[in-house]
Design a protein around this motif. Structure first.
Motif, PDB file in Angstrom:
ATOM      1  N   GLU A  84       0.833  -1.206   0.000  1.00  0.00           N
ATOM      2  CA  GLU A  84       0.000   0.000   0.000  1.00  0.00           C
ATOM      3  C   GLU A  84       0.867   1.256   0.000  1.00  0.00           C
ATOM      4  O   GLU A  84       0.519   2.261  -0.617  1.00  0.00           O
ATOM      5  CB  GLU A  84      -0.898   0.023   1.230  1.00  0.00           C
ATOM      6  CG  GLU A  84      -1.823  -1.153   1.344  1.00  0.00           C
ATOM      7  CD  GLU A  84      -2.423  -1.287   2.735  1.00  0.00           C
ATOM      8  OE1 GLU A  84      -2.056  -0.506   3.634  1.00  0.00           O
ATOM      9  OE2 GLU A  84      -3.253  -2.173   2.909  1.00  0.00           O
ATOM     10  N   GLU A  87       2.046   1.980  -3.438  1.00  0.00           N
ATOM     11  CA  GLU A  87       0.947   2.492  -4.250  1.00  0.00           C
ATOM     12  C   GLU A  87       0.703   3.966  -3.950  1.00  0.00           C
ATOM     13  O   GLU A  87       0.432   4.750  -4.861  1.00  0.00           O
ATOM     14  CB  GLU A  87      -0.312   1.664  -4.004  1.00  0.00           C
ATOM     15  CG  GLU A  87      -0.232   0.264  -4.579  1.00  0.00           C
ATOM     16  CD  GLU A  87      -1.426  -0.599  -4.212  1.00  0.00           C
ATOM     17  OE1 GLU A  87      -2.442  -0.061  -3.731  1.00  0.00           O
ATOM     18  OE2 GLU A  87      -1.334  -1.826  -4.410  1.00  0.00           O
ATOM     19  N   LEU A  88       0.807   4.349  -2.680  1.00  0.00           N
ATOM     20  CA  LEU A  88       0.680   5.762  -2.310  1.00  0.00           C
ATOM     21  C   LEU A  88       1.767   6.594  -2.988  1.00  0.00           C
ATOM     22  O   LEU A  88       1.502   7.687  -3.485  1.00  0.00           O
ATOM     23  CB  LEU A  88       0.782   5.938  -0.790  1.00  0.00           C
ATOM     24  CG  LEU A  88      -0.433   5.572   0.039  1.00  0.00           C
ATOM     25  CD1 LEU A  88      -0.092   5.611   1.522  1.00  0.00           C
ATOM     26  CD2 LEU A  88      -1.567   6.527  -0.265  1.00  0.00           C
ATOM     27  N   LYS A  90       3.322   5.902  -5.765  1.00  0.00           N
ATOM     28  CA  LYS A  90       3.031   5.960  -7.192  1.00  0.00           C
ATOM     29  C   LYS A  90       1.935   6.990  -7.481  1.00  0.00           C
ATOM     30  O   LYS A  90       2.036   7.766  -8.431  1.00  0.00           O
ATOM     31  CB  LYS A  90       2.592   4.582  -7.695  1.00  0.00           C
ATOM     32  CG  LYS A  90       2.481   4.493  -9.202  1.00  0.00           C
ATOM     33  CD  LYS A  90       1.913   3.170  -9.665  1.00  0.00           C
ATOM     34  CE  LYS A  90       2.911   2.061  -9.472  1.00  0.00           C
ATOM     35  NZ  LYS A  90       2.416   0.776 -10.030  1.00  0.00           N
ATOM     36  N   LEU A  91       0.911   7.041  -6.632  1.00  0.00           N
ATOM     37  CA  LEU A  91      -0.161   8.016  -6.816  1.00  0.00           C
ATOM     38  C   LEU A  91       0.355   9.439  -6.644  1.00  0.00           C
ATOM     39  O   LEU A  91      -0.034  10.345  -7.388  1.00  0.00           O
ATOM     40  CB  LEU A  91      -1.291   7.759  -5.813  1.00  0.00           C
ATOM     41  CG  LEU A  91      -2.187   6.565  -6.107  1.00  0.00           C
ATOM     42  CD1 LEU A  91      -3.136   6.310  -4.952  1.00  0.00           C
ATOM     43  CD2 LEU A  91      -2.965   6.803  -7.384  1.00  0.00           C
ATOM     44  N   ARG A  92       1.225   9.656  -5.676  1.00  0.00           N
ATOM     45  CA  ARG A  92       1.795  10.997  -5.469  1.00  0.00           C
ATOM     46  C   ARG A  92       2.619  11.437  -6.675  1.00  0.00           C
ATOM     47  O   ARG A  92       2.560  12.579  -7.096  1.00  0.00           O
ATOM     48  CB  ARG A  92       2.661  11.016  -4.218  1.00  0.00           C
ATOM     49  CG  ARG A  92       1.858  11.101  -2.962  1.00  0.00           C
ATOM     50  CD  ARG A  92       2.693  11.505  -1.772  1.00  0.00           C
ATOM     51  NE  ARG A  92       1.900  11.357  -0.578  1.00  0.00           N
ATOM     52  CZ  ARG A  92       1.931  10.299   0.213  1.00  0.00           C
ATOM     53  NH1 ARG A  92       2.767   9.314  -0.033  1.00  0.00           N
ATOM     54  NH2 ARG A  92       1.169  10.231   1.270  1.00  0.00           N
ATOM     55  N   LYS A  93       3.399  10.505  -7.219  1.00  0.00           N
ATOM     56  CA  LYS A  93       4.205  10.851  -8.384  1.00  0.00           C
ATOM     57  C   LYS A  93       3.325  11.178  -9.580  1.00  0.00           C
ATOM     58  O   LYS A  93       3.607  12.097 -10.345  1.00  0.00           O
ATOM     59  CB  LYS A  93       5.163   9.712  -8.739  1.00  0.00           C
ATOM     60  CG  LYS A  93       6.378   9.667  -7.855  1.00  0.00           C
ATOM     61  CD  LYS A  93       7.369   8.655  -8.356  1.00  0.00           C
ATOM     62  CE  LYS A  93       8.603   8.662  -7.484  1.00  0.00           C
ATOM     63  NZ  LYS A  93       9.603   7.715  -7.928  1.00  0.00           N
ATOM     64  N   MET A  94       2.252  10.423  -9.756  1.00  0.00           N
ATOM     65  CA  MET A  94       1.357  10.679 -10.888  1.00  0.00           C
ATOM     66  C   MET A  94       0.690  12.041 -10.740  1.00  0.00           C
ATOM     67  O   MET A  94       0.507  12.750 -11.728  1.00  0.00           O
ATOM     68  CB  MET A  94       0.313   9.573 -11.004  1.00  0.00           C
ATOM     69  CG  MET A  94       0.869   8.286 -11.569  1.00  0.00           C
ATOM     70  SD  MET A  94      -0.282   6.905 -11.564  1.00  0.00           S
ATOM     71  CE  MET A  94      -1.724   7.598 -12.312  1.00  0.00           C
ATOM     72  N   SER A  95       0.314  12.418  -9.523  1.00  0.00           N
ATOM     73  CA  SER A  95      -0.347  13.701  -9.331  1.00  0.00           C
ATOM     74  C   SER A  95       0.623  14.858  -9.519  1.00  0.00           C
ATOM     75  O   SER A  95       0.231  15.953  -9.903  1.00  0.00           O
ATOM     76  CB  SER A  95      -0.989  13.782  -7.946  1.00  0.00           C
ATOM     77  OG  SER A  95       0.000  13.802  -6.939  1.00  0.00           O
ATOM     78  N   TYR A  98       1.665  16.240 -13.445  1.00  0.00           N
ATOM     79  CA  TYR A  98       0.743  17.002 -14.283  1.00  0.00           C
ATOM     80  C   TYR A  98       1.513  18.069 -15.032  1.00  0.00           C
ATOM     81  O   TYR A  98       2.329  18.788 -14.483  1.00  0.00           O
ATOM     82  CB  TYR A  98      -0.347  17.661 -13.438  1.00  0.00           C
ATOM     83  CG  TYR A  98      -1.143  18.679 -14.210  1.00  0.00           C
ATOM     84  CD1 TYR A  98      -2.102  18.281 -15.131  1.00  0.00           C
ATOM     85  CD2 TYR A  98      -0.914  20.036 -14.050  1.00  0.00           C
ATOM     86  CE1 TYR A  98      -2.824  19.198 -15.858  1.00  0.00           C
ATOM     87  CE2 TYR A  98      -1.628  20.972 -14.771  1.00  0.00           C
ATOM     88  CZ  TYR A  98      -2.581  20.550 -15.671  1.00  0.00           C
ATOM     89  OH  TYR A  98      -3.285  21.454 -16.394  1.00  0.00           O
TER      90      TYR A  98
END
Length: 145
Positions: A84, A87-88, A90-95, A98
């Motif tokens: 988990e 995954e957090l 990875k989500l931070r990097k994707m956000s 931008y």
């Protein structure tokens, strides 16, 4: 081995002083208790590290003699971090990745460089030939009297 030296030697932190600073801020613990920089690390210890808003957990397999290469780190520690947490991350990097859409706002410095590279830096085309406008005299026609 001291925990600050251990975290530096397994390349978790770039310098030993950064490792000691993070330990002082209570971001590193062995088991459930926070530690000081002088705490000795033993084989079999589970170290919990808070770095970049992620809780990493590593299990000490073997203590290195000194700083080791990145390829040898897996011989000395085992990563037991929860999936988990990754995954957090990875989500931070994707956000954060931008990037503005084409046509929105002013061009950035990067955009201007790319445009210059595309157009090319033809210096001769940047200057106007003033002789075409004023003839051979160069525009000093009034002062000829």
């Amino acid at each position: 081995m001291r925990i600050d030296k251990f975290l530096w030697s397994i390349r978790f932190y770039k310098t030993r002083s950064i490792a000691a600073e993070e330990i002082k801020k209570n971001r590193v613990s062995i088991g459930t208790s926070a530690v000081k920089s002088s705490k000795e690390v033993k084989e079999g210890d589970t170290i919990k590290i808070r770095k970049n808003q992620i809780d990493y957990k590593i299990k000490v397999i073997q203590i290195p003699k000194s700083r080791i290469g990145a390829k040898l780190v897996s011989l000395h520690i085992k990563d037991v971090t929860d999936k988990e947490q990754y995954e957090l991350l990875k989500l931070r990097k994707m956000s954060q990745d931008y990037y503005r859409n084409k046509g929105e706002g002013r061009p950035t410095k990067k955009d201007r460089r790319e445009m210059d590279d595309y157009v090319g830096n033809d210096v001769d085309s940047d200057f106007t030939d003033w002789d075409d406008f004023f003839g051979e005299t160069g525009g000093d026609e009034e002062n000829e009297d």
